[in-house]
Each structure stands twice: as structure tokens, then as C-alpha cells.
Design a protein around this motif. Sequence first.
Motif, PDB file in Angstrom:
ATOM      1  N   LYS A  12       0.828  -1.212   0.000  1.00 52.62           N
ATOM      2  CA  LYS A  12       0.000   0.000   0.000  1.00 52.62           C
ATOM      3  C   LYS A  12       0.862   1.261   0.000  1.00 52.62           C
ATOM      4  N   ARG A  26      -7.010 -13.637   1.399  1.00 52.59           N
ATOM      5  CA  ARG A  26      -8.181 -12.781   1.209  1.00 52.59           C
ATOM      6  C   ARG A  26      -9.357 -13.380   1.968  1.00 52.59           C
ATOM      7  N   ASP A  42      -8.410  -7.721   4.929  1.00 56.75           N
ATOM      8  CA  ASP A  42      -9.458  -7.144   4.086  1.00 56.75           C
ATOM      9  C   ASP A  42      -9.468  -5.620   4.172  1.00 56.75           C
ATOM     10  N   LEU A  84      -6.675  -4.365   1.909  1.00 52.44           N
ATOM     11  CA  LEU A  84      -7.090  -4.504   0.511  1.00 52.44           C
ATOM     12  C   LEU A  84      -8.133  -3.447   0.143  1.00 52.44           C
ATOM     13  N   ALA A  85      -9.071  -3.196   1.049  1.00 55.20           N
ATOM     14  CA  ALA A  85     -10.096  -2.187   0.785  1.00 55.20           C
ATOM     15  C   ALA A  85      -9.467  -0.803   0.684  1.00 55.20           C
ATOM     16  N   ASP A 100      -7.896  -0.503  -2.704  1.00 48.42           N
ATOM     17  CA  ASP A 100      -8.951  -0.307  -3.709  1.00 48.42           C
ATOM     18  C   ASP A 100      -9.428   1.145  -3.718  1.00 48.42           C
ATOM     19  N   ARG A 101      -9.683   1.694  -2.524  1.00 48.98           N
ATOM     20  CA  ARG A 101     -10.174   3.077  -2.444  1.00 48.98           C
ATOM     21  C   ARG A 101      -9.146   4.057  -2.997  1.00 48.98           C
ATOM     22  N   LEU A 137      -9.085   3.665  -6.855  1.00 52.70           N
ATOM     23  CA  LEU A 137     -10.322   4.201  -7.434  1.00 52.70           C
ATOM     24  C   LEU A 137     -10.325   5.730  -7.407  1.00 52.70           C
ATOM     25  N   ARG A 161     -14.740   2.092 -11.480  1.00 56.10           N
ATOM     26  CA  ARG A 161     -15.061   0.789 -10.885  1.00 56.10           C
ATOM     27  C   ARG A 161     -15.065  -0.307 -11.951  1.00 56.10           C
ATOM     28  N   LEU A 175     -11.321  -0.956 -12.937  1.00 55.91           N
ATOM     29  CA  LEU A 175     -10.577  -1.639 -11.880  1.00 55.91           C
ATOM     30  C   LEU A 175     -11.104  -3.052 -11.664  1.00 55.91           C
ATOM     31  N   GLY A 176     -12.425  -3.214 -11.736  1.00 54.41           N
ATOM     32  CA  GLY A 176     -12.998  -4.548 -11.563  1.00 54.41           C
ATOM     33  C   GLY A 176     -12.535  -5.506 -12.635  1.00 54.41           C
ATOM     34  N   GLU A 222      -8.897  -6.454 -11.859  1.00 54.13           N
ATOM     35  CA  GLU A 222      -8.838  -7.380 -10.723  1.00 54.13           C
ATOM     36  C   GLU A 222      -9.277  -8.782 -11.119  1.00 54.13           C
TER      37      GLU A 222
END
Length: 238
Positions: free
Chosen positions: A88, A145, A152, A155-156, A159-160, A163, A189, A192-193, A196
Motif C-alpha cells: 500500500k 483474502r 481485508d 485490501l479495501a 482499492d479506495r 479508485l 469501478r 478496476l474490476g 482485478e
Amino acid sequence: MSVLGDLKRVAGRPTARHRGAARRRTYLPAADRRAQILDVARDVFSQRGYHAANIADICSAARIGRGTLYQYFDNKRAVLLSLMEDVKARMRRVLDERPQVEEIPGAREAPPLLIAAFCRARVRALLDAVFADEQTVRLVLREARGLDGGVDRVLAAIDRMVLKAMEADLRAAQRMGVLRPLDARLVARFMLGGVEKMVLQAIADEEPIDLDALARTAVEVELFGLLVDEVRTKEARR
């Protein structure tokens, strides 16, 4: 047996003082020792699997005692979380250091192919930041995961962070008249989705991850869609 012979044998044998000096020569500053433990743990987790590996495996591979490891980490979970936090932090540095879209000279007047090349390079830089530690990424996505709230949450947070950066890029490009006025958050989204999903599938199938292909596919679909040029041209004329 002569006294001289005894002295020679003692002289050739390390004393307690000398043995202590040898141990002291392996001393590492705290930051270096912590980095060494994480490097070793990454290899141990990758080879044995996170669930099968334990603190003793890490200490043995690092050639340190448990007490040394516990100076830096409370347990195996804390080691894994530190590896994730490093990923991160590396991504944060990449995002903070890259130029903003508006700051790039000539971006507004650039031809589409040049814009696409720029976007591919930008996405690839993000992927490089993630996969600079591919062992940890594969480990976490394959085994850890959903393991607990700590993993988690990291990871979140990643992601934020990604994004937010993608949305900012899209909105900047929209203000410059380069992209259509779509919902930047939904587009980010979607993009990125898709990335992923490609990564997760490659890891599930134990395949190599082609970062160039990921960046190229994501950008070309986002910028140019799936329709062939002739169909796009006809649609644009309506």
C-alpha cells in the motif's frame, strides 16, 4: 603434553569473548532487521503457504531467535499485514509522485493514439507498484483474502486509493474535453474490476501475469470500446 601445545590449542579455539564478537558482527540496525524478516517471511509464506508456515519457519530461515522476531512483530498475522502495508505504501508513493493529467504539456491537443499510449503507461505504473512484490500479492489473493478483518481492510484501502486516483484522472480528462461526460466513478469501478478479475483468474490458474496485456486491454476497452472502427464511425455519424 607440553604447556606450549596447550597454549596453541587454546589460541586456535574461539573464546566466549570471541564468539560474542562473532555474534555481534551479525547485528543489523532495526530497520534493516525488520526488512530482512519480511523478505524471509515472504519467501517462507510463498513456499510453504501462509496457513502451513509458522513463526519457527521464519526464524529458522532468517537465522534469528524468536525473541528477535517478536521485537518487531506480535505474530504471523502481523508479519503478513506488514507485507501488505508495504504494498500500500509503495502504491501511495507512485500515486503521489506522478504528474496530474492537467499538468502534462499538450495533453489537451494530443491525438487519440498518443492519449492511449499515455493512459497505458499510467495504468502500467500502477500495476508495477502492485506487482513489484508479486509474491505477496499472489499469496494474499490466493490464501489470505477473507482471512480476517485486518487483511481485508488493507485490501479495501488499496482499492479506495486506486479508485480515487482513477476517478481523478477521468474527471480531469473530461474537463479537458478528451473523454465523454460519463459517470467517472462507475467507469473507474468498471475498469478496476476488470483488471482485478484478470489478475484473480491468472492467480487461480497459476499463470504468469502479463502486465502489458492488462494495461493495454483495460485502456483500449475504456477508450475505444469493443466495436470495430467502421461500426464506431457509422454510429458517430447518426
